[in-house]
Design a protein around this motif. Structure first.
Motif, mmCIF file in Angstrom:
data_model
loop_
_atom_site.group_PDB
_atom_site.id
_atom_site.type_symbol
_atom_site.label_atom_id
_atom_site.label_comp_id
_atom_site.label_asym_id
_atom_site.label_seq_id
_atom_site.Cartn_x
_atom_site.Cartn_y
_atom_site.Cartn_z
ATOM 1 N N ARG A 2 8.386 -12.777 3.872
ATOM 2 C CA ARG A 2 7.318 -11.809 3.603
ATOM 3 C C ARG A 2 7.123 -11.644 2.104
ATOM 4 O O ARG A 2 8.084 -11.564 1.336
ATOM 5 C CB ARG A 2 7.676 -10.453 4.224
ATOM 6 C CG ARG A 2 6.695 -9.333 3.901
ATOM 7 C CD ARG A 2 7.105 -8.031 4.567
ATOM 8 N NE ARG A 2 6.944 -8.136 6.009
ATOM 9 C CZ ARG A 2 5.815 -7.896 6.659
ATOM 10 N NH1 ARG A 2 4.731 -7.538 5.979
ATOM 11 N NH2 ARG A 2 5.748 -7.997 7.962
ATOM 12 N N GLU A 3 5.861 -11.590 1.702
ATOM 13 C CA GLU A 3 5.500 -11.350 0.312
ATOM 14 C C GLU A 3 4.861 -9.974 0.179
ATOM 15 O O GLU A 3 4.335 -9.430 1.161
ATOM 16 C CB GLU A 3 4.516 -12.428 -0.174
ATOM 17 C CG GLU A 3 5.034 -13.855 -0.110
ATOM 18 C CD GLU A 3 6.137 -14.116 -1.116
ATOM 19 O OE1 GLU A 3 6.259 -13.332 -2.082
ATOM 20 O OE2 GLU A 3 6.887 -15.102 -0.938
ATOM 21 N N PRO A 4 4.887 -9.379 -1.003
ATOM 22 C CA PRO A 4 4.242 -8.079 -1.191
ATOM 23 C C PRO A 4 2.762 -8.128 -0.796
ATOM 24 O O PRO A 4 2.077 -9.122 -1.049
ATOM 25 C CB PRO A 4 4.406 -7.824 -2.697
ATOM 26 C CG PRO A 4 5.607 -8.615 -3.079
ATOM 27 C CD PRO A 4 5.569 -9.846 -2.236
ATOM 28 N N GLY A 5 2.292 -7.072 -0.174
ATOM 29 C CA GLY A 5 0.886 -6.968 0.200
ATOM 30 C C GLY A 5 0.542 -7.554 1.546
ATOM 31 O O GLY A 5 -0.615 -7.475 1.987
ATOM 32 N N GLU A 6 1.518 -8.127 2.244
ATOM 33 C CA GLU A 6 1.237 -8.769 3.517
ATOM 34 C C GLU A 6 1.265 -7.795 4.694
ATOM 35 O O GLU A 6 2.058 -6.853 4.720
ATOM 36 C CB GLU A 6 2.259 -9.875 3.804
ATOM 37 C CG GLU A 6 2.144 -11.088 2.915
ATOM 38 C CD GLU A 6 3.130 -12.161 3.311
ATOM 39 O OE1 GLU A 6 3.124 -13.223 2.669
ATOM 40 O OE2 GLU A 6 3.920 -11.944 4.263
ATOM 41 N N VAL A 7 0.412 -8.084 5.690
ATOM 42 C CA VAL A 7 0.523 -7.507 7.025
ATOM 43 C C VAL A 7 0.589 -8.676 7.991
ATOM 44 O O VAL A 7 -0.296 -9.533 7.995
ATOM 45 C CB VAL A 7 -0.689 -6.623 7.390
ATOM 46 C CG1 VAL A 7 -0.502 -6.030 8.783
ATOM 47 C CG2 VAL A 7 -0.889 -5.523 6.372
#
Length: 282
Positions: free
Chosen positions: A200-205
């Protein structure tokens, strides 16, 4: 072509809501007609289908090519559509030409279709929703509150439908994502499934679609962080849930001023953010 609310001489009761149903031979068209025939105060004035179809719950089904003349002859209050994007726009335009309000429960509109529906809503009241399930409306409100209460938590949305559903992810899943993003401005990238090296990367949904068996509809929003998880889920066990909700919407919409409405308006929520008009589950 009346179905319910008959008076002693076989006519519809004067106070009945009169509806037109398109796609009467499809799963949801049939469900809407069957629900209408079982509901006091609702009459099916017109039912049409593009291919020849046997009567549904005692209601004769006409050729969809005759919709314009049938609307003129029968003067229904609301047209209810669960068909496909192109046909839904065409039927809505025919209804608008006849001054008939429109309830739409159709999947997968592109930007052009969405713009056309928006333009039609300037002429007649038009209600389009990604789901007509009351429990789903409650889930949306709960999701907005929960996401706001746990800032920084990871969010994943998973939906499951029957193996014949065409669009993925579902329109309701996209609406739930709109709800999440309306509260969490830092979540601005939708990742559809994961494969290979994909942390997971920042800003992901995360967004996940499953197709199996005869599952009607299931939507889950998972929030995780701070060594805990919170799962919010809605399951619809029968398509009749959506048909009943569509009839609720039709009753509410009749007599309204022209404009673009949502199922949350019917339930008195008034707090749902705008959606991206991505369609409805069926």
């Amino acid at each position: 072509m009346t179905a319910r609310g008959d008076t002693g001489d076989g006519g519809a009761s004067a106070g009945d809501l009169r509806i037109a149903v398109t796609g009467a031979g499809g799963r949801m068209g049939r469900e809407v007609i069957e629900a209408a025939t079982a509901r006091e105060g609702v009459t099916v004035a017109v039912a049409v289908n593009r291919t020849a179809t046997d009567p549904v719950a005692g209601v004769e089904v006409a050729d969809a090519a005759r919709l314009a003349e049938l609307l003129d002859e029968t003067d229904p209050d609301v047209l209810v559509d669960f068909t496909g994007p192109a046909s839904a726009v065409a039927y809505a335009e025919t209804a608008a030409d006849a001054g008939v309000a429109v309830v739409i429960g159709t999947t997968g509109f592109d930007s052009d279709g969405t713009a056309q529906l928006r333009a039609l809503s300037e002429r007649v009241p038009l209600l389009k929703a990604s789901s007509f399930a009351r429990g789903l409306a409650a889930l949306r409100r709960a999701v907005r509150e929960a996401v706001a209460a746990v800032p920084g938590y990871d969010v994943e949305v998973t939906e499951t439908h029957h193996n014949g559903k065409r669009d993925a992810p579902s329109g309701t899943a996209k609406t739930l994502l709109d709800d999440v993003e309306s509260v969490r401005g830092d979540l601005d990238r939708r990742v559809h499934g994961r494969e290979g090296d994909a942390p997971r990367e920042p800003g992901e949904v995360g967004v996940h679609a499953r197709r199996a068996g005869d599952v009607t509809a299931e939507h889950e929003v998972l929030l995780a962080g701070n060594h805990e998880t919170l799962s919010l889920t809605n399951r619809a066990g029968d398509r009749g849930v959506f048909a009943e909700g569509a009839l609720d919407a039709a009753v509410w919409l009749s007599g309204r001023a022209p404009g673009r409405y949502d199922f949350d308006d019917v339930l008195g929520g008034g707090s749902a953010p705008p959606t991206r008009d991505e369609g409805t589950d069926r």
